[in-house]
Write an enzyme that holds these catalytic residues in place. Structure first.
Site, mmCIF file in Angstrom:
data_model
loop_
_atom_site.group_PDB
_atom_site.id
_atom_site.type_symbol
_atom_site.label_atom_id
_atom_site.label_comp_id
_atom_site.label_asym_id
_atom_site.label_seq_id
_atom_site.Cartn_x
_atom_site.Cartn_y
_atom_site.Cartn_z
ATOM 1 N N LYS A 1 -6.049 5.885 -20.071
ATOM 2 C CA LYS A 1 -6.227 6.357 -21.442
ATOM 3 C C LYS A 1 -4.931 6.182 -22.244
ATOM 4 C CE LYS A 1 -10.073 7.289 -19.453
ATOM 5 N NZ LYS A 1 -10.435 8.604 -18.944
ATOM 6 N N ASP B 1 -5.084 18.430 -15.348
ATOM 7 C CA ASP B 1 -5.375 17.082 -15.837
ATOM 8 C C ASP B 1 -4.827 16.998 -17.261
ATOM 9 O OD1 ASP B 1 -6.547 14.773 -16.884
ATOM 10 O OD2 ASP B 1 -8.401 15.025 -15.739
ATOM 11 N N ARG C 1 0.853 -1.208 0.000
ATOM 12 C CA ARG C 1 0.000 0.000 0.000
ATOM 13 C C ARG C 1 0.877 1.241 0.000
ATOM 14 N NH1 ARG C 1 -1.781 1.967 4.491
ATOM 15 N NH2 ARG C 1 -2.551 0.021 5.380
ATOM 16 N N TYR D 1 -13.635 16.753 -17.127
ATOM 17 C CA TYR D 1 -14.142 15.388 -17.194
ATOM 18 C C TYR D 1 -15.373 15.251 -16.278
ATOM 19 C CZ TYR D 1 -14.061 10.313 -16.585
ATOM 20 O OH TYR D 1 -14.393 8.990 -16.530
HETATM 21 C C1 PLP Z 1 -11.002 9.052 -17.735
HETATM 22 C C2 PLP Z 1 -10.609 10.359 -17.220
HETATM 23 C C3 PLP Z 1 -10.487 10.589 -15.839
HETATM 24 C C4 PLP Z 1 -10.823 9.528 -14.815
HETATM 25 O O1 PLP Z 1 -9.963 8.443 -14.912
HETATM 26 P P1 PLP Z 1 -10.354 6.934 -14.495
HETATM 27 O O2 PLP Z 1 -9.095 6.197 -14.760
HETATM 28 O O3 PLP Z 1 -11.503 6.514 -15.347
HETATM 29 O O4 PLP Z 1 -10.714 6.966 -13.053
HETATM 30 C C5 PLP Z 1 -10.083 11.839 -15.430
HETATM 31 N N1 PLP Z 1 -9.813 12.822 -16.313
HETATM 32 C C6 PLP Z 1 -9.929 12.644 -17.640
HETATM 33 C C7 PLP Z 1 -9.612 13.760 -18.563
HETATM 34 C C8 PLP Z 1 -10.330 11.410 -18.140
HETATM 35 O O5 PLP Z 1 -10.457 11.242 -19.465
#
Ligand code: PLP
Length: 380
Positions: free
Chosen positions: A196, A171, A47, A99
């Site tokens: 992604k 982000d 962890r 998002y």
């Molecule tokens: C998918 C996404 C998230 C969240 O990520 P997860 O891995 O699905 O929890 C946050 N920000 C953006 C821009 C995303 O495309």
């Protein structure tokens, strides 16, 4: 080392003990102490830290040009951890087209813990400055944004943040560090959904945070451990493997996306195309300045609204109707009912997320097949 080499060699790869070229998955919950207070390499419990996670964290940190990296179970786990750097009574200004899950976390969960949020399109310095309150602590931005691919001038946002001593969080999921390195523009914390492009194969969930100071690194690591939001060794290994080909994949995603955008612009069934690489895109000049390329996402609006969307999604064959993005598979999704369904209709409308909007994650298939598929699906 340059970007492509970092992606493959950072974190001490190949591994030194046995020379494993693919870094081992340390699939263990706990580690043996050699003596009281004496661990091997600082690992005692997964962890807190794990060697496979560490290699991934070092790699992402180097790719972003930051101080330290941290790997999380999901992108939302990374965001949850970062937002916990604040405390009740603090105010956050967030982009209004972030998002959908970020919006939901802020508005529906963190608001219950006394955090205050303002959602705002960060397209003017005046507007942003007017939103700053005495208790504002953080600016949260996403660029290109989701799903409209709006471009935010990072230097402008950072200038406002510095003037008011605010923490900036970006982000960087859509651009990836291959196309955009927010830390170079003065951003304090970069967050990712590694689900992604970084992983890039639609087979794992993951998140990451990159810091710029020792103080932030300590506070993020403390929360990762205290809140238990870190990524599992196997998931880290998958993301690590994905990152090895990130530059190659991004180059190809971009070539395909640009061709798809050009095709859609000329199609009579299409009302509007949102792609930062198009000269007609309002953020084109800023994107050209702050990014190395325009990415693999293309959003467009159909003339016929929701009815036209229904026809389109039933006809696509190579594109799949699915959420998420950044993998080899081309995906089409309908923000109003899918990725952004958690956003109230009124807020969606204000942000310009109409019912006729379709977001494409342009994959790595042959471009002629992709365009043929779009052409037949757009025929009425
Ligand atoms: C998918 C996404 C998230 C969240 O990520 P997860 O891995 O699905 O929890 C946050 N920000 C953006 C821009 C995303 O495309």
């Amino acid at each position: 080392m340059r970007f492509e080499t970092i992606a493959i060699h950072a974190g001490g790869r190949p591994e030194k003990t046995y020379g494993a070229v693919s870094y081992p998955i340390y699939q263990t919950s706990t580690f043996v102490f050699d003596d009281l207070g004496k661990t091997r390499g600082g690992f005692d419990y997964t962890r807190t830290a794990n060697p496979t996670r560490k290699v991934l964290e070092d790699t992402i940190a180097q790719l972003e040009g930051g101080k330290a990296g941290f790997a999380f179970a999901t992108g939302m786990a990374a965001e949850t951890t970062v937002i916990h750097l604040l405390k009740a009574g603090d105010h956050i200004i967030s982009g209004d087209d972030v998002y959908g899950g970020t919006y939901r976390l802020f508005q529906k969960v963190m608001s219950d813990f006394g955090l205050e949020f303002t959602f705002l399109r960060m397209d003017s310095r005046k507007k942003l400055e007017a939103a700053v309150r005495p208790n504002t602590r953080m600016l949260w931005l996403e660029s290109p944004s989701n799903p409209l691919l709006n471009i935010t001038d990072i230097e402008m946002v950072v200038a406002v943040a510095r003037q008011h001593k605010l923490l900036t969080v970006m982000d960087n999921t859509f651009a990836t560090p291959y196309l955009l390195r927010p830390i170079e523009y003065g951003v304090d914390l970069v967050v990712h959904s590694t689900t992604k492009y970084l992983n890039g194969h639609c087979d794992v969930l993951g998140g990451a945070v990159v810091t710029t100071t020792d103080d932030l690194s300590e506070r993020v690591q403390f929360r990762l451990n205290a809140m238990g939001t870190g990524a599992s060794p196997f998931d880290c290994w998958l993301v690590l493997r994905g990152i090895e080909t990130l530059p190659v994949r991004m180059r190809e995603h971009q070539v395909n996306a640009a061709a798809v955008a050009d095709f859609l612009v000329k199609h009579p069934a299409v009302k509007k195309v949102f792609y930062p690489g198009l000269k007609s895109h309002p953020g084109h000049e800023i994107a050209k300045r702050q990014m190395k390329g325009f990415g693999g996402m293309v959003t467009f609006e159909l003339n016929g609204g929701l009815e036209a969307v229904k026809g389109f999604v039933r006809k696509i064959k190579i594109f799949s109707l699915a959420e998420s993005l950044g993998g080899p598979f081309s995906l089409a999704e309908h923000p109003a009912t899918m990725s952004h369904a958690s956003m109230p209709a009124e807020h969606r409308e204000k942000a310009g997320i109409t019912d006729g909007l379709i977001r494409l994650s342009v994959g790595l298939e042959n471009i002629d097949d992709l365009i043929d598929d779009l052409r037949q699906a757009l025929e009425t």
